[in-house]
Design a protein around this motif. Structure first.
Motif, PDB file in Angstrom:
ATOM      1  N   TYR A 120       0.842  -1.189   0.000  1.00 46.29           N
ATOM      2  CA  TYR A 120       0.000   0.000   0.000  1.00 46.29           C
ATOM      3  C   TYR A 120       0.877   1.238   0.000  1.00 46.29           C
ATOM      4  O   TYR A 120       1.736   1.405   0.861  1.00 46.29           O
ATOM      5  N   GLN A 142      -0.557   7.646   1.572  1.00 43.30           N
ATOM      6  CA  GLN A 142      -0.715   9.070   1.282  1.00 43.30           C
ATOM      7  C   GLN A 142      -1.580   9.670   2.379  1.00 43.30           C
ATOM      8  O   GLN A 142      -2.624   9.121   2.718  1.00 43.30           O
ATOM      9  N   HIS A 155      -5.455  10.249   1.798  1.00 45.65           N
ATOM     10  CA  HIS A 155      -6.457   9.182   1.736  1.00 45.65           C
ATOM     11  C   HIS A 155      -7.389   9.268   2.939  1.00 45.65           C
ATOM     12  O   HIS A 155      -6.947   9.430   4.075  1.00 45.65           O
ATOM     13  N   SER A 156      -8.674   9.110   2.682  1.00 47.39           N
ATOM     14  CA  SER A 156      -9.656   9.154   3.760  1.00 47.39           C
ATOM     15  C   SER A 156      -9.609   7.855   4.561  1.00 47.39           C
ATOM     16  O   SER A 156      -9.080   6.840   4.098  1.00 47.39           O
ATOM     17  N   LEU A 164     -11.214   4.805   2.792  1.00 50.67           N
ATOM     18  CA  LEU A 164     -10.344   4.329   1.718  1.00 50.67           C
ATOM     19  C   LEU A 164      -9.162   3.557   2.296  1.00 50.67           C
ATOM     20  O   LEU A 164      -8.777   2.509   1.774  1.00 50.67           O
ATOM     21  N   LEU A 165      -8.612   4.055   3.385  1.00 56.56           N
ATOM     22  CA  LEU A 165      -7.515   3.372   4.072  1.00 56.56           C
ATOM     23  C   LEU A 165      -7.963   2.003   4.570  1.00 56.56           C
ATOM     24  O   LEU A 165      -7.250   1.018   4.431  1.00 56.56           O
TER      25      LEU A 165
END
Length: 118
Positions: free
Chosen positions: A76, A79, A82-83, A86-87
């Motif tokens: 992975y 970033q 990223h919300s 999403l994570l």
């Protein structure tokens, strides 16, 4: 069957001088050309040689495309933008913690996280 771990270690030792003189990252992995003989008939009277590089193909996909799938290994690219949902999707695709690798997008070596039994 070829022991790729021993072959890799041998190639790294062999290339260590070249790596040092040309300022190449020590984590780089040298890929050596292989030659194998193949019998073309049952009598083994006709042989051919094959030159090849032992590579394993890989693939990448977006987090959205991975939804619903399970994978043995996941790398992975972290970033901060990223919300949390999403994570969660990204990190929950892997079947075990040992197969999860978290790397930053800029490939900063100090940040690479992996869980492996040694």
């Amino acid at each position: 069957m070829v022991n790729s771990r021993k072959d890799g270690e041998k190639l790294r030792r062999k290339a260590s001088g070249y790596v040092a003189t040309h300022n190449i990252d020590k984590h780089a992995f040298p890929i050596g050309r292989r030659i194998s003989s193949i019998a073309m008939n049952n009598n083994k009277t006709i042989n051919t040689k094959r030159n090849y590089f032992p590579l394993v193909s890989g693939c990448a996909m977006t987090i959205h495309n991975s939804q619903g799938g399970t994978f043995n290994k996941v790398a992975y690219e972290y970033q901060r933008t990223h919300s949390v949902p999403l994570l969660y999707v990204a990190l929950s695709r892997v079947t075990s913690i040992e197969g999860l690798y978290i790397v930053p997008i800029d490939n900063d070596k100090r940040f690479i996280l992996s869980w492996s039994k040694k």
